[in-house]
Design a protein around this motif. Structure first.
Motif, mmCIF file in Angstrom:
data_model
loop_
_atom_site.group_PDB
_atom_site.id
_atom_site.type_symbol
_atom_site.label_atom_id
_atom_site.label_comp_id
_atom_site.label_asym_id
_atom_site.label_seq_id
_atom_site.Cartn_x
_atom_site.Cartn_y
_atom_site.Cartn_z
ATOM 1 N N ARG A 1 10.349 -3.822 -1.051
ATOM 2 C CA ARG A 1 10.909 -5.040 -1.648
ATOM 3 C C ARG A 1 9.865 -6.152 -1.676
ATOM 4 N NH1 ARG A 1 16.233 -6.286 1.586
ATOM 5 N NH2 ARG A 1 16.202 -8.108 0.185
ATOM 6 N N HIS A 2 9.027 -6.224 -0.649
ATOM 7 C CA HIS A 2 7.981 -7.232 -0.611
ATOM 8 C C HIS A 2 6.762 -6.837 -1.427
ATOM 9 C CE1 HIS A 2 9.471 -10.216 2.248
ATOM 10 N NE2 HIS A 2 9.970 -9.227 2.981
ATOM 11 N N GLY A 3 6.642 -5.571 -1.754
ATOM 12 C CA GLY A 3 5.459 -5.102 -2.450
ATOM 13 C C GLY A 3 4.250 -4.985 -1.557
ATOM 14 N N SER A 4 4.477 -4.772 -0.273
ATOM 15 C CA SER A 4 3.383 -4.692 0.694
ATOM 16 C C SER A 4 3.180 -3.248 1.123
ATOM 17 C CB SER A 4 3.684 -5.547 1.925
ATOM 18 O OG SER A 4 3.790 -6.911 1.585
ATOM 19 N N GLU A 5 1.933 -2.897 1.353
ATOM 20 C CA GLU A 5 1.582 -1.572 1.855
ATOM 21 C C GLU A 5 1.386 -1.640 3.367
ATOM 22 O OE1 GLU A 5 -1.981 1.788 1.453
ATOM 23 O OE2 GLU A 5 -2.111 -0.150 0.411
ATOM 24 N N ILE B 1 5.969 3.987 16.793
ATOM 25 C CA ILE B 1 5.410 3.258 15.653
ATOM 26 C C ILE B 1 5.860 3.899 14.347
ATOM 27 C CG2 ILE B 1 3.260 2.638 14.496
ATOM 28 C CD1 ILE B 1 1.937 2.436 17.237
ATOM 29 N N ALA B 2 5.849 5.232 14.294
ATOM 30 C CA ALA B 2 6.278 5.916 13.065
ATOM 31 C C ALA B 2 7.743 5.630 12.753
ATOM 32 C CB ALA B 2 6.039 7.423 13.222
ATOM 33 N N LEU C 1 6.739 -6.204 12.745
ATOM 34 C CA LEU C 1 6.483 -5.689 11.401
ATOM 35 C C LEU C 1 7.320 -6.427 10.360
ATOM 36 C CD1 LEU C 1 5.057 -3.701 9.597
ATOM 37 C CD2 LEU C 1 6.809 -1.993 10.135
ATOM 38 N N GLY C 2 8.606 -6.678 10.678
ATOM 39 C CA GLY C 2 9.432 -7.440 9.741
ATOM 40 C C GLY C 2 8.902 -8.846 9.529
ATOM 41 N N ASN C 3 8.430 -9.448 10.583
ATOM 42 C CA ASN C 3 7.855 -10.786 10.459
ATOM 43 C C ASN C 3 6.585 -10.766 9.596
ATOM 44 O OD1 ASN C 3 7.899 -13.674 11.576
ATOM 45 N ND2 ASN C 3 5.829 -13.008 12.115
ATOM 46 N N ARG D 1 10.472 0.738 5.733
ATOM 47 C CA ARG D 1 9.862 1.177 4.483
ATOM 48 C C ARG D 1 10.483 0.474 3.272
ATOM 49 N NH1 ARG D 1 5.196 3.552 4.326
ATOM 50 N NH2 ARG D 1 5.871 5.055 5.910
ATOM 51 N N MET D 2 11.800 0.387 3.251
ATOM 52 C CA MET D 2 12.458 -0.265 2.109
ATOM 53 C C MET D 2 12.106 -1.758 2.057
ATOM 54 S SD MET D 2 16.213 1.544 2.026
ATOM 55 C CE MET D 2 16.634 0.575 0.581
ATOM 56 N N LEU D 3 12.035 -2.401 3.200
ATOM 57 C CA LEU D 3 11.671 -3.815 3.229
ATOM 58 C C LEU D 3 10.248 -4.019 2.710
ATOM 59 C CD1 LEU D 3 12.345 -6.728 4.047
ATOM 60 C CD2 LEU D 3 11.516 -6.195 6.343
ATOM 61 N N ALA D 4 9.342 -3.097 3.038
ATOM 62 C CA ALA D 4 7.971 -3.193 2.532
ATOM 63 C C ALA D 4 7.933 -3.041 1.021
ATOM 64 C CB ALA D 4 7.103 -2.130 3.206
#
Length: 543
Positions: free
Chosen positions: A393-397, A380-381, A424-426, A388-391
């Protein structure tokens, strides 16, 4: 010394009651068990239903016909006996008048002699043997025997009206014998000195024996008829059920994949036509399935060959696209934008090509699982770090809810990481910038990972469609990552290889949650999941 127990001893009474209670409980359980077995047999067995129905129908018909026949025959026998007795009374009237004309009704010896004389002249007769009772209007009884007291008072009142009357009543046999069913005929006999009452007592012993014989004969014939009808019904239904059972067994084997299963056909009746129709259907299904298998095999081979063949020109195009992307600062703005688009779409094309190759391996049955114990928290880690970079870009935590202790699972870490990366990407792609929660739960038999977003969610009915190949909930929706539409389908196949579950839940505007459940030991069959699929259930437990 031999002890004794009083009849009212409470210990004996309590023990007897306890034993009776246990016997009643055991009897009740046995009755319920037999009832359940009968209901189950009635539901499953056509022969049982036909047999019980046949016995009931034949029994009812036999009882109705038997009662009708016994009633008619018994009535006829008794009617014939009564007619013969009445005729005998009419014949005996003349004899009695001749004998009683000079007899004084008040003189008992004369009355006794007259009764004996009448009995000798009339017995025997065509109506059978009988006993005569002679009574006078003055109340004098010729013979103080049990037969004289057997005449009912109601019959005497009718006879005293100068008519011939008959009544069924018990009459004695001899002076000390038992009473038997009988018929009593009475008539008035006039004489010079007064009137007499003459009664004929006919025992119905022979008629009763005849009627009993008829009843036994009808009963035995009815039982034999019911048994015979049941045997015929079972024989007929057996001839029908056996081919049906063969057809059912053949259909079950055909459904299980044995396409060579056929029904042996004999004769040209309806069942034979059913067998031929079944065999024709099996032949058609076998041809269609083989045709589909060949087509599927060709499609898988075509997809695999095309995917492999595209790798060579794709490598050349990649090299050229990398060069153009690296030199885009020297190009005019239009060409620079074209180079960026070419680079981005080339990445998406490579991802689609990799997914197609993976799907083709699953379809061909060439995928292999490399399972070994590993800590699921580490997988999971790694997945979170890769996204992390995709999160950002989306502004999601990305919020993690993991246990402190290691969670060891027999798994193929590469495939499980691919499942979690897709989930997670979805979630980031559809989370609309809101936090994404990853929760890990476990017990002795299974582990579960849920990925929860709070974005657009799923419409009713879409939860069962998200794992279909190339399916998208909103095709017009622009996405930063530009998914291929195969990620969740591949994730589902990866989960199945682990003997696990991959399930989804979602509601419009409330987000969605995907749950991956895996057995902790390879080869173990999952029976439950440590985490609920619906996040509302988890919230209720926390409260």
């Amino acid at each position: 010394m031999i002890g004794s127990t009083a009849p009212g001893d409470p210990s004996v009474t309590g023990g007897a009651r306890s034993q009776l209670a246990r016997w009643g409980v055991a009897t009740g359980r046995g009755t319920r068990r037999l009832g359940r077995r009968f209901v189950e047999g009635w539901r499953r067995s056509l022969q049982l239903r036909v047999g019980v129905t046949t016995v009931l129908a034949a029994g009812i018909v036999t009882i109705v016909i038997g009662v009708f026949l016994v009633d008619k025959v018994s009535g006829g026998v008794l009617r014939a006996k009564r007619d013969a007795a009445v005729d005998q009374a009419k014949i005996g009237l003349n004899v009695a008048q001749d004998v009683l004309r000079p007899v004084d009704p008040t003189f008992k010896a004369a009355v006794v002699n007259a009764q004996s004389d009448i009995s000798l002249r009339l017995n025997p007769s065509s109506a059978g043997t009988f006993t005569i009772v002679l009574l006078s209007r003055a109340g004098l009884i010729a013979d103080d025997s049990p037969a004289a007291h057997a005449v009912p008072a109601a019959l005497r009142r009718v006879v005293q009206q100068s008519t011939i009357a008959a009544q069924y009543a018990p009459i004695p046999v001899g002076r000390s014998g038992p009473r038997v069913p009988g018929l009593i005929i009475g008539e008035t006999v006039p004489s010079v000195a007064g009137q007499f009452e003459l009664y004929y007592l006919f025992p119905l012993t022979a008629e009763q024996q005849t009627i009993s014989l008829i009843q036994r004969t009808v009963l035995l014939a009815g039982i034999a008829l019911v048994v015979l009808v049941l045997a015929i019904a079972l024989l007929v239904i057996r001839q029908v059920v056996r081919p049906v059972r063969v057809a059912a067994k053949s259909a079950g084997r055909l459904a299980a994949g044995d396409l060579s299963q056929r029904i042996p056909v004999r004769g040209a009746d309806d069942l034979a036509r059913l067998g031929r129709s079944f065999n024709d259907m099996a032949d058609s299904l076998q041809r269609q399935i083989r045709r589909l298998e060949d087509l599927s095999r060709l499609q898988r081979r075509f997809t695999s060959d095309v995917s492999h063949e595209l790798r060579t020109p794709l490598t050349t195009i990649r090299m050229a696209a990398e060069y153009l992307h690296a030199s885009r600062s020297d190009f005019p703005p239009e060409l620079a934008r074209a180079a960026e688009l070419l680079h981005a779409e080339l990445d998406r094309f490579e991802s689609l090509l990799a997914d197609l190759l993976e799907i083709s391996r699953y379809d061909a049955g060439a995928a292999r699982l490399e399972s070994e114990p590993a800590d699921l928290r580490g997988v999971i880690a790694t997945t979170v770090e890769a996204n992390r970079m995709l999160a950002e870009r989306h502004g999601s935590e990305i919020v993690l809810n993991l246990p402190d202790a290691p969670v060891l699972v027999d798994m193929d870490s590469r495939r499980v990481e691919r499942i979690l990366r897709n989930l997670l990407g979805n979630a980031l792609d559809h989370g609309e910038g809101k936090p994404v929660l990853i929760t890990l739960g476990y017990d002795d038999d299974a582990v579960a990972v849920t990925v929860r977003d709070h974005g657009v969610g799923l419409k009713p009915g879409q939860a069962s469609l998200v794992f279909n190949r190339f399916w998208r909930g909103d095709p017009s929706r622009s996405r930063l990552t530009g998914g291929t539409g195969l990620g969740l389908a591949i994730s589902l196949e990866d989960a199945r290889m682990h003997d696990g579950w991959l399930q989804s839940w979602g509601e419009a505007r409330r987000g969605a949650q995907f749950r991956l459940t895996l057995p902790r030991r390879a080869g173990h069959t999952l029976m439950h999941s440590p985490l609920p699929l619906n996040p509302d259930e988890l919230d209720e437990e926390d409260e």
